[in-house]
Design a protein around this motif. Structure first.
Motif: not given
Length: 565
Positions: A101-110, A114-117, A95-97
């Motif tokens: 999210q704030d698009r300027q922030y990375t929520y996972r190293a990968l 897979g899901p960006a956020s 699942s992706d949300s």
């Protein structure tokens, strides 16, 4: 297929109404198909235009809070995390949300795979915002989240009409329509483009996610209420009463009967009882949690319980199902959790019990009791509908790990349904799914055991056969979906006891689920239809053993699976 880190789950459903809304028209039901699958989990955003919401014009948008899924928290939140489970949530790893999210922030190293956020991080951030006091409960409390029900993705178990069924005992029963939910991965993809196994996983876990998240948000707000108004948290051997503070939050149609926090022998105990008023009638919702801290905020164990009263026929608070003999129903849920550093282990259980004021719903471990089965005379308040178990053991940075979801729609069903999903690596970029059936849910170990091709058709036979439905899936970053194509799937079968049709009779069935028989060449009574289901290549191994041999694992969960209870 290369060796992979697996993920196991059971049949699931996409629901695309706003998860924050308690507008009853947006709630999914067990029998509904997902008709809005084009939407993503971004529909979980707060819908402030809904006049029925517990909302406030000063609502704070927590999508600008820049912490990475709860693992890099401010000092104040970390301190509060000693009293409360930090980075705990329930969500599908698919699942992706992103829109939350704030698009300027990375929520996972990968992030590129897979899901960006991932929604898991989105959910934990929202809970942490309540814990820190950054977001008031009145701005995000949605009582409708407790009344979420699962539905099926449009590719999973659609209605399929048929004529001339070979297992029918007479011409009177040879034609009809197979009901929704019973045919498994019938189409390779959902209408939103996701592989059917992925769409099912996202959808079924959505209801589980919303219920547990709203319970955790409510309990987290008690910590901030106690600290921020100067009351402070209780000392060892004492408790505090926060009923007046919770009532002062001004939640529409909500009255708190009690709200307490207690510290006993190093264990934090949270308890809430509230009444939700609908058309002049009160429906009780209770939440409790026992949280045992470890050496710091990233090591802990605990157990969350909740009960939610509803009523069939009252819009917005219905828990569907045809086994319970009365309209009053109670959803019961539990979430056992254990965190060790960056590793999280969960077991979530939920079921619909018959009646209100239900008793003995939790077992000796305080999980929802799978053996507490409804019987109209002998046990009239037992579970009657929709028992589900979600198990997970995963890394909090990548979400890679082992997952399992098992469910059974009715207490009298002969078998549970299971979807096993495995990823090829920690990027969550690709993997494969196996859907099938298992024993009654009170004996499940979380692993698919075989397949039933004719669940509800004429002359049906529920003897497990040595098959599963297998589907390969791969993430497409250009469309942000997991693709699942027919040429990389083994999901086709005839809905007969043999799973085949020899072309010698008058049998026709709606292969493409178009609603029209005979609209494609293969929908012909003279066409032979051989099953393309997956089966073990080593005849010495069972289906379950063969699935494990492909690299999947059943997650090690707090307490145990029902087969070991």
């Amino acid at each position: 297929m290369k060796s992979y880190i697996p993920l196991i789950m059971a049949s699931l459903v996409i629901g695309c109404s706003s998860s924050e809304s308690d507008n009853s028209n947006q709630l999914n039901t067990e029998t509904q198909q997902d008709t809005s699958a084009q939407q993503s989990d971004s529909s979980d955003a707060d819908n402030s235009a809904d006049s029925n919401m517990n909302n406030d014009s000063s609502s704070t948008d927590d999508s600008t809070d820049q912490d990475s899924g709860g693992t890099n928290d401010s000092d104040d939140t970390v301190d509060r995390g000693v009293y409360f489970p930090q980075s705990l949530a329930v969500a599908s790893p698919f699942s992706d949300s992103s829109d939350e999210q704030d698009r300027q922030y990375t929520y996972r190293a990968l992030e590129s795979r897979g899901p960006a956020s991932p929604t898991y991080f989105w959910a934990t951030r929202r809970i942490n915002a309540l814990l820190s006091g950054e977001t008031p409960l009145r701005d995000v409390f949605r009582v409708g989240s407790f009344y979420r029900n699962s539905s099926n993705a449009d590719c999973f178990g659609p209605q399929v009409s048929y004529q001339g069924h070979p297992d029918a005992s007479s011409s009177a029963t040879s034609a009809g329509t197979l009901p929704t939910g019973d045919l498994g991965l019938w189409l390779a993809s959902a209408s939103n483009g996701n592989a059917c196994a992925v769409a099912q996983t996202n959808a079924q876990l959505r209801a589980v996610r919303e219920r547990s998240r709203m319970a955790l948000m409510t309990l987290a707000s008690m910590v901030s209420a106690a600290i921020d108004d100067g009351t402070g948290l209780p000392a060892e051997g004492s408790s505090i009463d926060l009923t007046s503070q919770m009532n002062s939050k001004g939640l529409a149609d909500i009255s708190f009967n009690s709200a307490t926090i207690e510290l006993a022998s190093g264990v934090w105990q949270y308890s809430v009882s509230l009444a939700y008023t609908v058309s002049g009638s009160d429906y009780d919702i209770t939440m409790s949690m026992m949280h045992t801290p470890g050496t710091d905020a990233v090591n802990y164990t605990g157990l969350l319980n909740f009960t939610v009263e509803g009523e069939v026929g009252v819009l917005g608070i219905e828990f569907p199902g045809g086994n319970c003999s009365q309209n009053d129903r109670t959803l019961v849920g539990s979430l056992a959790y254990e965190r060790s550093g960056e590793q999280m282990s969960l077991q979530s259980r939920s079921a619909t019990n018959c009646g209100h004021g239900v008793a003995s719903v939790f077992n000796s471990d305080q999980q929802v009791d799978v053996d507490n089965k409804y019987h109209a005379t002998d046990n009239p308040d037992g579970w009657s509908e929709n028992f589900a178990i979600f198990g997970a053991n995963f890394n909090l940075t990548s979400l890679a790990g082992d997952y399992a979801y098992v469910w059974q729609a009715g207490v009298n069903d002969s078998n549970s349904r299971i979807l096993n999903i495995g990823f090829n690596d920690a990027s969550l970029e690709n993997g494969e799914a196996h859907f099938g059936y298992g024993t009654d849910i009170d004996e499940t170990n979380g692993l698919v055991q075989g397949f039933i091709c004719n669940w509800a058709g004429p002359g049906n036979n529920h003897t497990l056969q040595d098959y599963t439905q297998r589907q390969f899936f791969e993430f497409d970053s250009s469309t942000n979906v997991y693709l699942g194509t027919e040429h990389r799937a083994n999901i086709e079968y005839a809905p007969t006891n043999s799973c085949d049709y020899d072309g010698s009779g008058t049998f026709i069935f709606d292969i493409d689920a178009s609603g029209v028989l005979g609209d494609i060449a293969s929908e012909s009574a003279s066409e032979v239809f051989n099953t393309d289901l997956w089966s073990p290549t080593d005849p010495s191994l069972t289906v379950a053993e063969s699935v494990l041999a492909r690299g999947l694992s059943v997650p090690v969960v707090p307490f145990s699976w029902p087969s070991n209870e």
